[in-house]
Scaffold this active site. Sequence first.
Site, short mmCIF file in Angstrom:
data_model
loop_
_atom_site.label_atom_id
_atom_site.label_comp_id
_atom_site.label_asym_id
_atom_site.label_seq_id
_atom_site.Cartn_x
_atom_site.Cartn_y
_atom_site.Cartn_z
N SER A 21 -8.60 6.63 7.39
CA SER A 21 -9.55 6.89 6.32
C SER A 21 -11.00 6.74 6.79
CB SER A 21 -9.30 5.94 5.15
OG SER A 21 -7.97 6.04 4.72
C1 LIG Z 1 -4.47 7.89 4.97
S1 LIG Z 1 -3.14 7.37 5.97
C2 LIG Z 1 -3.39 5.65 6.11
C3 LIG Z 1 -4.53 5.18 6.83
C4 LIG Z 1 -4.31 3.77 7.32
N1 LIG Z 1 -4.37 2.81 6.26
C5 LIG Z 1 -5.27 3.46 8.44
O1 LIG Z 1 -6.03 2.51 8.35
O2 LIG Z 1 -5.21 4.19 9.43
C6 LIG Z 1 -1.72 7.24 4.87
C7 LIG Z 1 -0.49 6.71 5.56
O3 LIG Z 1 0.49 6.45 4.55
C8 LIG Z 1 1.75 6.75 5.09
N2 LIG Z 1 2.70 6.90 3.98
C9 LIG Z 1 2.86 7.94 3.13
N3 LIG Z 1 3.83 7.68 2.23
C10 LIG Z 1 4.30 6.44 2.52
C11 LIG Z 1 5.31 5.62 1.98
N4 LIG Z 1 6.06 6.01 0.95
N5 LIG Z 1 5.51 4.39 2.52
C12 LIG Z 1 4.78 3.98 3.58
N6 LIG Z 1 3.83 4.73 4.16
C13 LIG Z 1 3.58 5.94 3.63
C14 LIG Z 1 1.49 8.02 5.89
O4 LIG Z 1 2.50 8.28 6.82
C15 LIG Z 1 0.14 7.71 6.52
O5 LIG Z 1 0.29 7.10 7.79
#
Ligand SMILES: C[S@@+](CC[C@H](N)C(=O)[O-])C[C@H]1O[C@@H](n2cnc3c(N)ncnc32)[C@H](O)[C@@H]1O
Length: 255
Positions: free
Chosen positions: A104
Amino acid sequence: MGYSDPRTMNLSNAKSFPGSGVVLAVVLGVWALCFAAPPPQADDPYTQLRERMVKRQIEARGIGDERVLAAMRAVPRHELVPAQLRGDAYADYPLPIGEGQTISQPYIVAYMTEQLQLDGDERVLEIGTGSGYQAAVLAELSKEVYTIEIVETLARRAEADLARLGYTNIHVRHGDGYRGWPEEAPFDAIIVTAAPGRIPEPLVEQLAVGGRMILPVGKGYQELILITRDEEGVHRQRLIGVHFVPMTGEVQDGD
Ligand SMILES: C[S@@+](CC[C@H](N)C(=O)[O-])C[C@H]1O[C@@H](n2cnc3c(N)ncnc32)[C@H](O)[C@@H]1O
Protein backbone atom coordinates in the site's frame (compact mmCIF):
# COMPACT_ATOMS: atom_id res chain seq x y z
CA MET A 1 50.33 -5.06 33.79
CA GLY A 2 49.64 -2.73 30.91
CA TYR A 3 53.17 -1.32 30.97
CA SER A 4 54.65 -4.72 30.11
CA ASP A 5 52.43 -5.05 27.04
CA PRO A 6 54.79 -4.46 24.13
CA ARG A 7 51.99 -3.02 21.99
CA THR A 8 51.31 -0.32 24.59
CA MET A 9 55.02 0.35 24.98
CA ASN A 10 55.50 0.84 21.25
CA LEU A 11 52.55 3.08 20.79
CA SER A 12 52.74 5.33 23.79
CA ASN A 13 56.23 5.36 25.23
CA ALA A 14 54.58 4.57 28.57
CA LYS A 15 57.79 4.44 30.58
CA SER A 16 58.42 8.16 30.38
CA PHE A 17 54.71 9.17 30.70
CA PRO A 18 52.63 6.71 32.80
CA GLY A 19 49.24 8.29 32.00
CA SER A 20 49.76 8.25 28.30
CA GLY A 21 48.04 4.90 27.74
CA VAL A 22 44.76 6.39 28.93
CA VAL A 23 45.32 9.59 27.00
CA LEU A 24 46.08 7.63 23.86
CA ALA A 25 42.94 5.53 24.32
CA VAL A 26 40.84 8.68 24.66
CA VAL A 27 42.49 10.30 21.64
CA LEU A 28 41.98 7.18 19.55
CA GLY A 29 38.39 6.92 20.73
CA VAL A 30 37.65 10.53 19.77
CA TRP A 31 39.40 10.04 16.45
CA ALA A 32 37.38 6.89 15.78
CA LEU A 33 34.15 8.68 16.60
CA CYS A 34 35.00 11.64 14.39
CA PHE A 35 36.59 9.94 11.42
CA ALA A 36 36.54 6.16 11.47
CA ALA A 37 32.84 5.65 12.21
CA PRO A 38 30.51 8.10 10.48
CA PRO A 39 27.21 8.79 12.25
CA PRO A 40 24.93 5.78 11.70
CA GLN A 41 23.18 5.91 8.33
CA ALA A 42 23.92 9.62 7.82
CA ASP A 43 24.80 8.91 4.22
CA ASP A 44 22.20 6.21 3.67
CA PRO A 45 20.05 7.54 0.82
CA TYR A 46 17.11 5.43 2.00
CA THR A 47 17.13 7.13 5.40
CA GLN A 48 16.89 10.48 3.67
CA LEU A 49 14.14 9.27 1.33
CA ARG A 50 12.23 7.92 4.32
CA GLU A 51 12.54 11.22 6.16
CA ARG A 52 11.28 13.09 3.11
CA MET A 53 8.42 10.60 2.73
CA VAL A 54 7.34 11.20 6.33
CA LYS A 55 7.50 15.00 6.02
CA ARG A 56 5.90 15.47 2.61
CA GLN A 57 3.46 12.59 2.30
CA ILE A 58 2.44 11.87 5.86
CA GLU A 59 2.95 14.79 8.27
CA ALA A 60 1.91 17.30 5.61
CA ARG A 61 -1.40 15.45 5.18
CA GLY A 62 -2.26 15.63 8.85
CA ILE A 63 -0.86 12.49 10.49
CA GLY A 64 0.34 13.83 13.84
CA ASP A 65 0.85 10.81 16.10
CA GLU A 66 4.56 10.96 16.90
CA ARG A 67 4.77 7.23 17.52
CA VAL A 68 3.30 6.48 14.09
CA LEU A 69 5.69 8.96 12.45
CA ALA A 70 8.63 7.34 14.26
CA ALA A 71 7.54 3.89 13.08
CA MET A 72 7.29 5.13 9.49
CA ARG A 73 10.81 6.55 9.84
CA ALA A 74 12.10 3.27 11.28
CA VAL A 75 10.84 0.55 8.93
CA PRO A 76 13.08 -0.03 5.89
CA ARG A 77 10.32 -0.21 3.26
CA HIS A 78 12.94 -0.67 0.51
CA GLU A 79 13.86 -4.04 2.06
CA LEU A 80 10.30 -5.30 1.53
CA VAL A 81 9.67 -4.37 -2.11
CA PRO A 82 10.99 -6.26 -5.15
CA ALA A 83 14.67 -5.41 -5.73
CA GLN A 84 14.03 -3.74 -9.08
CA LEU A 85 11.56 -1.31 -7.44
CA ARG A 86 13.73 -0.24 -4.50
CA GLY A 87 14.26 3.18 -6.00
CA ASP A 88 10.49 3.75 -5.81
CA ALA A 89 10.05 2.31 -2.32
CA TYR A 90 9.38 5.72 -0.72
CA ALA A 91 7.28 7.15 -3.54
CA ASP A 92 3.73 8.35 -2.97
CA TYR A 93 1.93 5.35 -4.48
CA PRO A 94 1.43 1.60 -4.05
CA LEU A 95 3.86 -0.80 -5.75
CA PRO A 96 3.42 -4.29 -7.22
CA ILE A 97 4.89 -7.08 -5.07
CA GLY A 98 4.11 -10.04 -7.37
CA GLU A 99 1.16 -12.44 -7.58
CA GLY A 100 -1.02 -9.51 -8.73
CA GLN A 101 -0.78 -7.92 -5.25
CA THR A 102 0.51 -4.61 -3.96
CA ILE A 103 2.24 -2.91 -1.04
CA SER A 104 0.00 0.00 0.00
CA GLN A 105 0.85 3.69 -0.42
CA PRO A 106 2.84 4.91 2.63
CA TYR A 107 0.21 7.53 3.55
CA ILE A 108 -2.57 4.91 3.69
CA VAL A 109 -0.40 2.67 5.91
CA ALA A 110 0.20 5.60 8.27
CA TYR A 111 -3.46 6.69 8.21
CA MET A 112 -4.83 3.22 9.03
CA THR A 113 -2.18 2.67 11.68
CA GLU A 114 -2.96 5.99 13.38
CA GLN A 115 -6.65 5.07 13.54
CA LEU A 116 -5.77 2.02 15.65
CA GLN A 117 -4.35 4.28 18.43
CA LEU A 118 -1.72 1.73 19.50
CA ASP A 119 0.21 2.43 22.69
CA GLY A 120 2.60 -0.52 22.75
CA ASP A 121 0.79 -3.22 24.73
CA GLU A 122 -1.60 -4.48 22.10
CA ARG A 123 -2.00 -7.77 20.33
CA VAL A 124 -2.84 -6.95 16.73
CA LEU A 125 -4.33 -9.04 13.92
CA GLU A 126 -3.65 -8.14 10.30
CA ILE A 127 -5.42 -9.77 7.34
CA GLY A 128 -3.35 -9.45 4.14
CA THR A 129 0.37 -9.70 4.98
CA GLY A 130 1.48 -8.97 1.41
CA SER A 131 5.06 -7.68 1.61
CA GLY A 132 5.06 -7.59 5.43
CA TYR A 133 5.51 -3.80 5.50
CA GLN A 134 2.30 -2.94 7.36
CA ALA A 135 3.04 -5.77 9.82
CA ALA A 136 6.47 -4.27 10.49
CA VAL A 137 4.98 -0.82 11.15
CA LEU A 138 2.47 -2.41 13.55
CA ALA A 139 5.26 -4.38 15.24
CA GLU A 140 7.09 -1.13 16.01
CA LEU A 141 3.99 0.08 17.88
CA SER A 142 2.51 -2.94 19.64
CA LYS A 143 3.41 -6.08 21.54
CA GLU A 144 2.53 -8.90 19.14
CA VAL A 145 1.36 -8.93 15.54
CA TYR A 146 -0.49 -11.87 14.01
CA THR A 147 -0.76 -11.62 10.24
CA ILE A 148 -2.47 -13.89 7.71
CA GLU A 149 -1.79 -14.05 3.96
CA ILE A 150 -3.82 -16.12 1.51
CA VAL A 151 -1.09 -16.38 -1.18
CA GLU A 152 1.47 -18.88 0.09
CA THR A 153 4.51 -17.52 -1.79
CA LEU A 154 3.84 -14.05 -0.35
CA ALA A 155 3.33 -15.41 3.17
CA ARG A 156 6.61 -17.34 3.06
CA ARG A 157 8.57 -14.46 1.57
CA ALA A 158 7.22 -11.94 4.09
CA GLU A 159 7.96 -14.32 6.95
CA ALA A 160 11.57 -14.71 5.79
CA ASP A 161 12.04 -10.97 5.14
CA LEU A 162 10.63 -9.95 8.53
CA ALA A 163 12.87 -12.47 10.31
CA ARG A 164 15.88 -11.15 8.35
CA LEU A 165 15.01 -7.63 9.52
CA GLY A 166 14.95 -8.85 13.12
CA TYR A 167 11.21 -8.73 13.91
CA THR A 168 10.55 -11.35 16.56
CA ASN A 169 7.02 -10.20 17.50
CA ILE A 170 5.38 -10.90 14.13
CA HIS A 171 3.67 -14.24 13.54
CA VAL A 172 2.87 -15.03 9.90
CA ARG A 173 0.27 -17.61 8.88
CA HIS A 174 -0.62 -18.76 5.39
CA GLY A 175 -4.37 -19.08 4.89
CA ASP A 176 -7.69 -17.33 4.37
CA GLY A 177 -8.01 -14.57 6.96
CA TYR A 178 -11.81 -14.43 6.76
CA ARG A 179 -12.19 -16.39 9.99
CA GLY A 180 -9.35 -14.60 11.73
CA TRP A 181 -7.02 -16.38 14.17
CA PRO A 182 -9.41 -17.79 16.82
CA GLU A 183 -6.68 -19.43 18.95
CA GLU A 184 -5.12 -16.02 19.60
CA ALA A 185 -8.33 -13.97 19.87
CA PRO A 186 -9.44 -11.54 21.17
CA PHE A 187 -7.32 -8.82 19.58
CA ASP A 188 -6.95 -5.22 20.74
CA ALA A 189 -6.68 -4.08 17.15
CA ILE A 190 -7.53 -5.60 13.77
CA ILE A 191 -6.53 -4.26 10.36
CA VAL A 192 -7.61 -5.66 7.01
CA THR A 193 -5.54 -4.61 4.01
CA ALA A 194 -7.62 -6.16 1.22
CA ALA A 195 -11.19 -5.07 0.52
CA PRO A 196 -14.10 -7.42 1.23
CA GLY A 197 -17.50 -6.62 -0.24
CA ARG A 198 -18.97 -6.85 3.26
CA ILE A 199 -17.59 -6.73 6.80
CA PRO A 200 -16.37 -10.23 7.83
CA GLU A 201 -18.36 -10.93 11.00
CA PRO A 202 -15.86 -13.50 12.40
CA LEU A 203 -13.28 -10.71 12.58
CA VAL A 204 -15.63 -8.36 14.43
CA GLU A 205 -16.26 -11.17 16.93
CA GLN A 206 -12.50 -11.41 17.58
CA LEU A 207 -12.23 -7.73 18.52
CA ALA A 208 -11.70 -7.19 22.26
CA VAL A 209 -13.83 -4.79 24.29
CA GLY A 210 -12.07 -1.43 23.93
CA GLY A 211 -10.59 -2.60 20.63
CA ARG A 212 -10.43 -0.90 17.24
CA MET A 213 -10.65 -2.43 13.78
CA ILE A 214 -10.09 -0.75 10.43
CA LEU A 215 -10.81 -2.16 6.99
CA PRO A 216 -11.66 -1.10 3.45
CA VAL A 217 -15.13 -2.27 2.39
CA GLY A 218 -16.81 -2.27 -0.99
CA LYS A 219 -16.74 -3.46 -4.55
CA GLY A 220 -15.92 -0.71 -7.01
CA TYR A 221 -16.23 2.21 -4.63
CA GLN A 222 -14.53 1.36 -1.33
CA GLU A 223 -14.27 3.24 1.91
CA LEU A 224 -12.36 2.70 5.12
CA ILE A 225 -14.61 1.70 8.00
CA LEU A 226 -13.55 2.06 11.63
CA ILE A 227 -15.19 -0.40 14.00
CA THR A 228 -14.94 0.04 17.76
CA ARG A 229 -16.25 -2.22 20.48
CA ASP A 230 -17.19 -1.01 23.96
CA GLU A 231 -19.34 -2.35 26.80
CA GLU A 232 -22.47 -1.28 24.93
CA GLY A 233 -21.62 -3.01 21.66
CA VAL A 234 -20.09 -2.43 18.25
CA HIS A 235 -19.97 0.96 16.52
CA ARG A 236 -19.11 1.74 12.91
CA GLN A 237 -17.78 4.93 11.41
CA ARG A 238 -17.11 5.71 7.73
CA LEU A 239 -13.78 7.39 7.08
CA ILE A 240 -12.28 8.04 3.62
CA GLY A 241 -12.56 6.59 0.11
CA VAL A 242 -9.75 4.18 -0.85
CA HIS A 243 -8.71 1.66 -3.48
CA PHE A 244 -7.47 -1.76 -2.31
CA VAL A 245 -7.11 -5.13 -4.02
CA PRO A 246 -10.16 -7.31 -3.27
CA MET A 247 -10.23 -9.70 -0.34
CA THR A 248 -10.47 -13.20 -1.82
CA GLY A 249 -11.49 -16.57 -0.40
CA GLU A 250 -14.54 -17.36 1.70
CA VAL A 251 -15.77 -13.76 1.86
CA GLN A 252 -16.51 -13.95 -1.88
CA ASP A 253 -18.74 -17.04 -1.55
CA GLY A 254 -22.22 -16.19 -2.74
CA ASP A 255 -21.13 -12.90 -4.34
C1 LIG B 1 -2.85 -4.51 -0.54
S1 LIG B 1 -2.13 -6.07 -0.27
C2 LIG B 1 -1.51 -5.95 1.36
C3 LIG B 1 -0.42 -5.06 1.62
C4 LIG B 1 0.32 -5.47 2.86
N1 LIG B 1 -0.41 -5.19 4.06
C5 LIG B 1 1.70 -4.85 2.86
O1 LIG B 1 2.05 -4.14 3.79
O2 LIG B 1 2.43 -5.13 1.91
C6 LIG B 1 -3.49 -7.16 0.17
C7 LIG B 1 -3.04 -8.55 0.52
O3 LIG B 1 -4.18 -9.25 1.05
C8 LIG B 1 -4.08 -10.59 0.64
N2 LIG B 1 -5.41 -11.21 0.79
C9 LIG B 1 -6.50 -11.09 0.00
N3 LIG B 1 -7.53 -11.81 0.49
C10 LIG B 1 -7.08 -12.40 1.63
C11 LIG B 1 -7.65 -13.28 2.58
N4 LIG B 1 -8.90 -13.71 2.47
N5 LIG B 1 -6.89 -13.67 3.64
C12 LIG B 1 -5.61 -13.25 3.76
N6 LIG B 1 -5.00 -12.45 2.87
C13 LIG B 1 -5.73 -12.02 1.83
C14 LIG B 1 -3.58 -10.48 -0.79
O4 LIG B 1 -3.04 -11.69 -1.26
C15 LIG B 1 -2.57 -9.36 -0.67
O5 LIG B 1 -1.27 -9.87 -0.40
